[in-house]
Scaffold this active site. Structure first.
Site, mmCIF file in Angstrom:
data_model
loop_
_atom_site.group_PDB
_atom_site.id
_atom_site.type_symbol
_atom_site.label_atom_id
_atom_site.label_comp_id
_atom_site.label_asym_id
_atom_site.label_seq_id
_atom_site.Cartn_x
_atom_site.Cartn_y
_atom_site.Cartn_z
ATOM 1 N N PHE A 1 39.932 30.345 21.076
ATOM 2 C CA PHE A 1 38.824 30.953 21.818
ATOM 3 C C PHE A 1 38.790 32.469 21.636
ATOM 4 O O PHE A 1 37.812 33.037 21.140
ATOM 5 C CB PHE A 1 38.984 30.557 23.288
ATOM 6 C CG PHE A 1 38.128 31.305 24.270
ATOM 7 C CD1 PHE A 1 36.805 31.603 23.997
ATOM 8 C CD2 PHE A 1 38.664 31.693 25.497
ATOM 9 C CE1 PHE A 1 36.018 32.281 24.920
ATOM 10 C CE2 PHE A 1 37.887 32.363 26.426
ATOM 11 C CZ PHE A 1 36.568 32.674 26.132
ATOM 12 N N ILE A 2 39.884 33.133 21.998
ATOM 13 C CA ILE A 2 39.911 34.595 21.902
ATOM 14 C C ILE A 2 40.050 35.031 20.450
ATOM 15 O O ILE A 2 39.409 35.994 20.013
ATOM 16 C CB ILE A 2 41.056 35.173 22.758
ATOM 17 C CG1 ILE A 2 40.873 34.775 24.228
ATOM 18 C CG2 ILE A 2 41.117 36.692 22.626
ATOM 19 C CD1 ILE A 2 42.018 35.195 25.140
ATOM 20 N N ALA B 1 49.456 30.651 21.187
ATOM 21 C CA ALA B 1 50.271 30.302 22.359
ATOM 22 C C ALA B 1 49.828 28.966 22.931
ATOM 23 O O ALA B 1 48.702 28.509 22.717
ATOM 24 C CB ALA B 1 50.150 31.378 23.436
ATOM 25 N N SER C 1 50.116 37.673 29.737
ATOM 26 C CA SER C 1 49.329 37.005 30.773
ATOM 27 C C SER C 1 49.657 37.527 32.162
ATOM 28 O O SER C 1 50.769 37.977 32.439
ATOM 29 C CB SER C 1 49.603 35.497 30.723
ATOM 30 O OG SER C 1 49.067 34.840 31.842
ATOM 31 N N TYR D 1 55.104 28.674 31.672
ATOM 32 C CA TYR D 1 54.190 29.466 30.846
ATOM 33 C C TYR D 1 54.391 30.958 31.094
ATOM 34 O O TYR D 1 54.537 31.751 30.149
ATOM 35 C CB TYR D 1 52.743 29.070 31.141
ATOM 36 C CG TYR D 1 51.725 30.007 30.529
ATOM 37 C CD1 TYR D 1 51.588 30.114 29.150
ATOM 38 C CD2 TYR D 1 50.911 30.802 31.332
ATOM 39 C CE1 TYR D 1 50.656 30.976 28.586
ATOM 40 C CE2 TYR D 1 49.974 31.659 30.779
ATOM 41 C CZ TYR D 1 49.855 31.749 29.410
ATOM 42 O OH TYR D 1 48.947 32.604 28.858
ATOM 43 N N LYS E 1 55.766 33.778 28.359
ATOM 44 C CA LYS E 1 55.025 34.982 27.965
ATOM 45 C C LYS E 1 55.825 36.246 28.260
ATOM 46 O O LYS E 1 55.770 37.220 27.509
ATOM 47 C CB LYS E 1 53.670 35.041 28.673
ATOM 48 C CG LYS E 1 52.717 33.925 28.294
ATOM 49 C CD LYS E 1 52.388 33.890 26.814
ATOM 50 C CE LYS E 1 51.344 34.904 26.414
ATOM 51 N NZ LYS E 1 50.922 34.747 24.997
ATOM 52 N N ARG F 1 41.054 34.191 41.749
ATOM 53 C CA ARG F 1 41.361 34.642 40.397
ATOM 54 C C ARG F 1 40.527 35.889 40.070
ATOM 55 O O ARG F 1 39.525 36.189 40.721
ATOM 56 C CB ARG F 1 41.053 33.547 39.369
ATOM 57 C CG ARG F 1 41.941 32.301 39.467
ATOM 58 C CD ARG F 1 43.365 32.604 39.060
ATOM 59 N NE ARG F 1 44.195 31.406 39.040
ATOM 60 C CZ ARG F 1 44.936 30.986 40.067
ATOM 61 N NH1 ARG F 1 44.922 31.673 41.211
ATOM 62 N NH2 ARG F 1 45.678 29.905 39.956
ATOM 63 N N GLU G 1 52.825 22.234 40.243
ATOM 64 C CA GLU G 1 53.866 23.269 40.196
ATOM 65 C C GLU G 1 53.426 24.429 39.301
ATOM 66 O O GLU G 1 52.750 24.239 38.299
ATOM 67 C CB GLU G 1 55.164 22.687 39.631
ATOM 68 C CG GLU G 1 55.920 21.785 40.571
ATOM 69 C CD GLU G 1 57.247 21.345 39.955
ATOM 70 O OE1 GLU G 1 57.504 21.703 38.791
ATOM 71 O OE2 GLU G 1 58.018 20.654 40.647
#
Length: 563
Positions: free
Chosen positions: A267-268, A328, A370, A393, A397, A460, A520
């Site tokens: 995507f990015i 990633a 992130s 995750y 990172k 968010r 979680e």
């Protein structure tokens, strides 16, 4: 009319988009704005000009001007956004606010190699040809060129076939460059422009006329400046240009900087590749083979898995100047289910990319980290806040950040961007495990039920894809070296508010909202403090409502086959 009271005006603004905040790009021992101020202060010390005024909408740029003890003009936002006001209105606004002067030397800072000697020569000609003899009404800077030119259908200045002529016999043309424009103040106000219809076109060299509009222009200007010994004016321009080509290309043909994007089909990565392509870079992409699509056909592609360093052997003879490391595993939920995948991709894959950077002699790695590295934090999150990730995750990172930083000892610079919730056209609408905005958007188009994992009060910080790409491009600039930046909107949006915005796009369609329980490693909330990256001139341009409207239209097109 006599040549008295002449003021040099440096027009700068914060909203440059093609080359983000270009007026503050590093140049020489400072930046482009300070470099131009220094040139003009030398003119003032020689009593050639009387005043210097920096006109800008940016408080940061005005503060820089004040530290150099030059005057300032604060421009209202509508005179700097290139939308609200016409160019003529901008010129009138700036010029009318310059007090106690009769003549204006309009001196943009984007032609840094047009310097003191050029200004002295231009002002002498202005005095003779405009003030004394009035043969001309203004003076502008131009660069001569001889090129084979076409309009949309046919050649403009030569004949195809037997009538073809060598380039040396082509007509001479001139292109106006932003070195200088000089005219009486009252005439500028009358014309609503910085020159009249009969300007004296003062030729400057190709080097002096480098007009920074793209990243490549910037690289050329810096290299020529260094090749010329860092002086304000490059007198022996042919020598400097030859020296520039020799230094920059090893004596070969000048080429654009070479960029490698890992995760380039994502995507990015895809959005970044297309942006860098418009800036004139040489782009190569790494991703899993099956991810490449027709939209990647204009880029060199390497289908490989970064989890195994042996796969990089396919690139053993390649050299790159910059590596954007985006590849990633990005789902927090998947990272909890399969932590080994996270370690292999995000930790081992990053280490492999760093080791390849040494082999391919990369100057710099730009890394997308992130907001997950912070964990749960109350309030606005600053870059210097502690990092206590909740998910595998986030931990992976954070480990990637440490590897990137460690490799500085091997001469590889870095910039780290901690991305908050990125969304926009180009997201994988079939992936319902990653990307809150895209997940809810996809569910709204697939049926009449939106499933929520966790509290509706979770929040968010959503940031649009184009804004993220513009931030990443800043990572190539030297003044971002060894820095970490948050990239977000600095606005909190709850799950409930996000769903309401998405439902509103359906104009009356009814939905059932179902809470299916959390998982979680899911952060309750995160909002970025973006004050640090704002100092570079970057700012989020697309609000959430407008961004969701764009992804809604995109999703309707790409999801036709998913229902």
């Amino acid at each position: 009319m006599s040549l008295n009271k002449i003021t040099a005006v440096i027009p700068v603004r914060a909203g440059s988009k093609r080359l983000v905040n270009k007026n503050l790009l590093a140049f020489g021992s400072s930046n482009l704005l300070e470099h131009k101020i220094t040139q003009l202060k030398e003119l003032k010390s020689l009593n050639i000009i009387d005043d210097i005024v920096v006109s800008s909408d940016s408080d940061l740029m005005l503060d820089i001007a004040k530290t150099h003890k030059v005057k300032t003009h604060k421009r209202a936002d509508e005179f700097a956004d290139e939308v609200s006001k016409s160019f003529s209105e901008v010129i009138v606004n700036v010029v009318s606010n310059i007090q106690n002067t009769s003549h204006i030397l309009w001196a943009p800072c984007v032609c840094p190699l047009c310097g003191v000697e050029n200004f002295k020569n231009a002002l002498e000609i202005y005095n003779q040809q405009v003030i004394k003899t009035q043969n001309y009404d203004s003076v502008i800077s131009v660069v001569n060129f001889q090129q084979y030119l076409w309009d949309s259908k046919k050649p403009i200045n030569y004949v195809l076939g037997k009538g073809h002529v060598p380039s040396q016999k082509l007509p001479h043309y001139q292109t106006v460059v932003n070195g200088f424009y000089i005219a009486p103040k009252e005439k500028m106000l009358q014309w609503e422009y910085f020159c009249g219809t009969n300007p004296y076109r003062l030729e400057i060299s190709q080097v002096e006329g480098i007009d920074i509009d793209t990243e490549f222009d910037y690289i050329c200007a810096k290299a020529c400046y260094r090749a010329g010994g860092g002086g304000n004016c490059l007198n022996n321009n042919k020598y400097c240009l030859l020296l520039f080509i020799t230094k920059f290309t090893g004596g070969g043909i000048m080429v654009a900087p070479r960029i490698l994007i890992t995760g380039g089909a994502g995507f990015i990565g895809t959005a970044l590749a297309h942006k860098l392509q418009t800036l004139g870079y040489n782009i190569s992409l790494i991703d899993l083979e099956f991810k490449f699509q027709s939209i990647h056909k204009d880029f060199k592609q390497y289908g490989l898995d970064i989890r195994d360093f042996k796969n990089f052997k396919n690139l053993k003879d390649e050299k790159f100047d910059f590596i954007f490391h985006l590849a990633a595993q990005t789902s927090s939920a998947i990272s909890q289910e399969n932590p080994e995948l996270d370690v292999d991709t995000n930790v081992k894959g990053t280490l492999n990319t760093c080791n390849f950077a040494r082999i391919c002699e990369a100057k710099k790695i730009i890394f997308t980290s992130s907001m997950a590295t912070y964990g749960n934090k109350k309030g606005i999150i600053k870059e210097q806040d502690s990092q206590t990730p909740l998910s595998n995750y986030g931990a992976s990172k954070l480990s990637g950040e440490r590897y990137i930083e460690m490799f500085k000892q091997f001469g590889i610079e870095h910039t780290i961007f901690r991305l908050f919730n990125v969304y926009g056209p180009g997201q994988d609408m079939g992936n319902l495990r990653q990307g809150m905005a895209s997940i809810f958007m996809a569910q709204s188009l697939l049926g009449d039920t939106i499933q929520v994992t966790g509290s509706f009060e979770r929040y968010r910080d959503f940031v649009y894809i184009d804004d993220v790409v513009n931030a990443l491009v800043i990572g190539m600039q030297e003044h971002s070296n060894s820095q970490i930046y948050n990239v977000g909107s600095s606005e909190a949006t709850s799950v409930k508010e996000l769903i309401e915005l998405i439902i509103a796009l359906h104009k009356g369609k009814k939905f059932k909202i179902l809470n299916i329980g959390g998982h979680e490693g899911d952060q309750f909330g995160s909002v970025a403090d973006i004050s640090k990256i704002l100092t570079l001139g970057w700012k989020p341009e697309v609000c959430l409502k407008d961004g969701l409207s764009k992804i809604f239209e995109y999703a309707k097109e790409v999801m036709c086959g998913l229902k």
